[in-house]
Design a protein around this motif. Structure first.
Motif, PDB file in Angstrom:
ATOM      1  N   ASN A   1      -7.469 -12.760 -16.917  1.00 39.90           N
ATOM      2  CA  ASN A   1      -7.341 -13.826 -17.917  1.00 39.90           C
ATOM      3  C   ASN A   1      -8.353 -13.612 -19.039  1.00 39.90           C
ATOM      4  N   GLN A   2      -8.380 -12.416 -19.614  1.00 40.52           N
ATOM      5  CA  GLN A   2      -9.308 -12.084 -20.694  1.00 40.52           C
ATOM      6  C   GLN A   2      -8.604 -12.184 -22.046  1.00 40.52           C
ATOM      7  N   PRO A   3      -9.331 -12.562 -23.112  1.00 42.52           N
ATOM      8  CA  PRO A   3      -8.703 -12.648 -24.432  1.00 42.52           C
ATOM      9  C   PRO A   3      -8.315 -11.264 -24.963  1.00 42.52           C
ATOM     10  N   LEU A   4      -7.118 -11.177 -25.531  1.00 44.73           N
ATOM     11  CA  LEU A   4      -6.605  -9.925 -26.094  1.00 44.73           C
ATOM     12  C   LEU A   4      -6.226 -10.096 -27.557  1.00 44.73           C
ATOM     13  N   ASP A   5      -6.614 -11.199 -28.171  1.00 46.52           N
ATOM     14  CA  ASP A   5      -6.197 -11.487 -29.536  1.00 46.52           C
ATOM     15  C   ASP A   5      -6.801 -10.528 -30.558  1.00 46.52           C
ATOM     16  N   GLY A   6      -7.801  -9.770 -30.208  1.00 50.44           N
ATOM     17  CA  GLY A   6      -8.404  -8.799 -31.119  1.00 50.44           C
ATOM     18  C   GLY A   6      -7.753  -7.428 -31.063  1.00 50.44           C
ATOM     19  N   TRP A   7      -6.764  -7.244 -30.199  1.00 51.10           N
ATOM     20  CA  TRP A   7      -6.104  -5.950 -30.066  1.00 51.10           C
ATOM     21  C   TRP A   7      -5.258  -5.641 -31.298  1.00 51.10           C
ATOM     22  N   GLU A   8      -5.279  -4.388 -31.731  1.00 51.60           N
ATOM     23  CA  GLU A   8      -4.441  -3.902 -32.837  1.00 51.60           C
ATOM     24  C   GLU A   8      -3.074  -3.547 -32.253  1.00 51.60           C
ATOM     25  N   MET A   9      -2.049  -4.298 -32.600  1.00 56.30           N
ATOM     26  CA  MET A   9      -0.723  -4.124 -31.998  1.00 56.30           C
ATOM     27  C   MET A   9       0.349  -3.705 -32.995  1.00 56.30           C
ATOM     28  N   THR A  10      -0.034  -3.309 -34.199  1.00 53.30           N
ATOM     29  CA  THR A  10       0.969  -2.981 -35.217  1.00 53.30           C
ATOM     30  C   THR A  10       1.813  -1.757 -34.863  1.00 53.30           C
ATOM     31  N   SER A  11       1.329  -0.874 -33.993  1.00 54.27           N
ATOM     32  CA  SER A  11       2.100   0.307 -33.603  1.00 54.27           C
ATOM     33  C   SER A  11       2.875   0.102 -32.306  1.00 54.27           C
ATOM     34  N   ALA A  12       2.733  -1.057 -31.693  1.00 50.30           N
ATOM     35  CA  ALA A  12       3.407  -1.321 -30.419  1.00 50.30           C
ATOM     36  C   ALA A  12       4.917  -1.388 -30.606  1.00 50.30           C
TER      37      ALA A  12
ATOM     38  N   PRO B   1      -4.183 -17.028 -25.994  1.00 49.75           N
ATOM     39  CA  PRO B   1      -3.304 -16.976 -27.173  1.00 49.75           C
ATOM     40  C   PRO B   1      -3.061 -15.538 -27.636  1.00 49.75           C
ATOM     41  N   LEU B   2      -1.842 -15.289 -28.095  1.00 54.58           N
ATOM     42  CA  LEU B   2      -1.453 -13.964 -28.596  1.00 54.58           C
ATOM     43  C   LEU B   2      -0.877 -14.068 -30.008  1.00 54.58           C
ATOM     44  N   ASN B   3      -1.104 -15.183 -30.671  1.00 56.90           N
ATOM     45  CA  ASN B   3      -0.485 -15.425 -31.970  1.00 56.90           C
ATOM     46  C   ASN B   3      -1.026 -14.540 -33.092  1.00 56.90           C
ATOM     47  N   SER B   4      -2.095 -13.785 -32.870  1.00 54.18           N
ATOM     48  CA  SER B   4      -2.612 -12.884 -33.904  1.00 54.18           C
ATOM     49  C   SER B   4      -1.963 -11.501 -33.840  1.00 54.18           C
ATOM     50  N   TRP B   5      -1.183 -11.236 -32.813  1.00 57.52           N
ATOM     51  CA  TRP B   5      -0.544  -9.925 -32.670  1.00 57.52           C
ATOM     52  C   TRP B   5       0.592  -9.765 -33.671  1.00 57.52           C
ATOM     53  N   ASP B   6       0.674  -8.587 -34.305  1.00 58.64           N
ATOM     54  CA  ASP B   6       1.766  -8.241 -35.206  1.00 58.64           C
ATOM     55  C   ASP B   6       2.832  -7.536 -34.372  1.00 58.64           C
ATOM     56  N   MET B   7       3.952  -8.199 -34.149  1.00 57.65           N
ATOM     57  CA  MET B   7       5.009  -7.661 -33.286  1.00 57.65           C
ATOM     58  C   MET B   7       6.178  -7.106 -34.097  1.00 57.65           C
ATOM     59  N   GLY B   8       5.945  -6.772 -35.356  1.00 55.58           N
ATOM     60  CA  GLY B   8       7.000  -6.315 -36.246  1.00 55.58           C
ATOM     61  C   GLY B   8       7.739  -5.067 -35.800  1.00 55.58           C
ATOM     62  N   ARG B   9       7.101  -4.173 -35.067  1.00 50.37           N
ATOM     63  CA  ARG B   9       7.748  -2.915 -34.642  1.00 50.37           C
ATOM     64  C   ARG B   9       8.260  -2.958 -33.218  1.00 50.37           C
ATOM     65  N   VAL B  10       8.006  -4.049 -32.511  1.00 52.36           N
ATOM     66  CA  VAL B  10       8.394  -4.126 -31.097  1.00 52.36           C
ATOM     67  C   VAL B  10       9.909  -4.151 -30.962  1.00 52.36           C
ATOM     68  N   ALA B  11      10.421  -3.249 -30.148  1.00 57.82           N
ATOM     69  CA  ALA B  11      11.860  -3.165 -29.907  1.00 57.82           C
ATOM     70  C   ALA B  11      12.217  -3.622 -28.493  1.00 57.82           C
TER      71      ALA B  11
ATOM     72  N   ALA C   1       0.904 -19.254 -15.183  1.00 56.33           N
ATOM     73  CA  ALA C   1      -0.139 -20.010 -15.879  1.00 56.33           C
ATOM     74  C   ALA C   1      -0.009 -19.941 -17.390  1.00 56.33           C
ATOM     75  N   PHE C   2       0.784 -19.016 -17.928  1.00 57.86           N
ATOM     76  CA  PHE C   2       0.790 -18.807 -19.370  1.00 57.86           C
ATOM     77  C   PHE C   2       1.336 -20.017 -20.118  1.00 57.86           C
ATOM     78  N   GLN C   3       0.496 -20.608 -20.945  1.00 61.63           N
ATOM     79  CA  GLN C   3       0.866 -21.705 -21.821  1.00 61.63           C
ATOM     80  C   GLN C   3       0.376 -21.426 -23.241  1.00 61.63           C
ATOM     81  N   GLY C   4      -0.138 -20.208 -23.480  1.00 56.31           N
ATOM     82  CA  GLY C   4      -0.717 -19.819 -24.760  1.00 56.31           C
ATOM     83  C   GLY C   4       0.285 -19.768 -25.886  1.00 56.31           C
ATOM     84  N   THR C   5      -0.229 -19.630 -27.091  1.00 55.82           N
ATOM     85  CA  THR C   5       0.647 -19.509 -28.260  1.00 55.82           C
ATOM     86  C   THR C   5       1.020 -18.054 -28.484  1.00 55.82           C
ATOM     87  N   ILE C   6       2.222 -17.848 -28.942  1.00 55.12           N
ATOM     88  CA  ILE C   6       2.725 -16.489 -29.182  1.00 55.12           C
ATOM     89  C   ILE C   6       2.943 -16.291 -30.661  1.00 55.12           C
TER      90      ILE C   6
END
Length: 92
Positions: A39-50, A66-76, A87-92
């Motif tokens: 249950n560690q924060p991952l909001d600082g991860w660079e996800m633009t290439s994911a 929360p994961l709302n800072s992730w850029d999911m534009g390339r996710v297929a 337990a997940f109730q975070g923002t996406i």
């Protein structure tokens, strides 16, 4: 000084080039799958290439960040990302 001559790609090399470029994308598939106590924060991860986050938190019973800072534009692929992540109730 080193001089490098540029070689023309052969026909078969040109055909394979798209496959090489696909390999440059990033997959996070099942990275935290069944991580019961994670249950560690991952909001600082660079996800633009994911491109694949399928099953990322599947079965991660404690994860709720929360994961709302992730850029999911390339996710297929996003199949079963939060399946059984009770337990997940975070923002996406």
């Amino acid at each position: 000084m080193v001089i490098v001559k540029r070689k023309q790609l052969s026909f078969s090399e040109k055909l394979y080039l798209p496959e090489i470029l696909k390999g440059m994308s990033m997959t996070f598939r099942a990275m935290f799958k069944r991580a019961l106590a994670f249950n560690q924060p991952l909001d600082g991860w660079e996800m633009t290439s994911a491109t694949d986050i399928g099953q990322l938190f599947q079965g991660a019973l404690s994860y709720d960040q929360p994961l709302n800072s992730w850029d999911m534009g390339r996710v297929a692929a996003m199949d079963d990302v939060f399946r059984s992540a009770a337990a997940f109730q975070g923002t996406i």
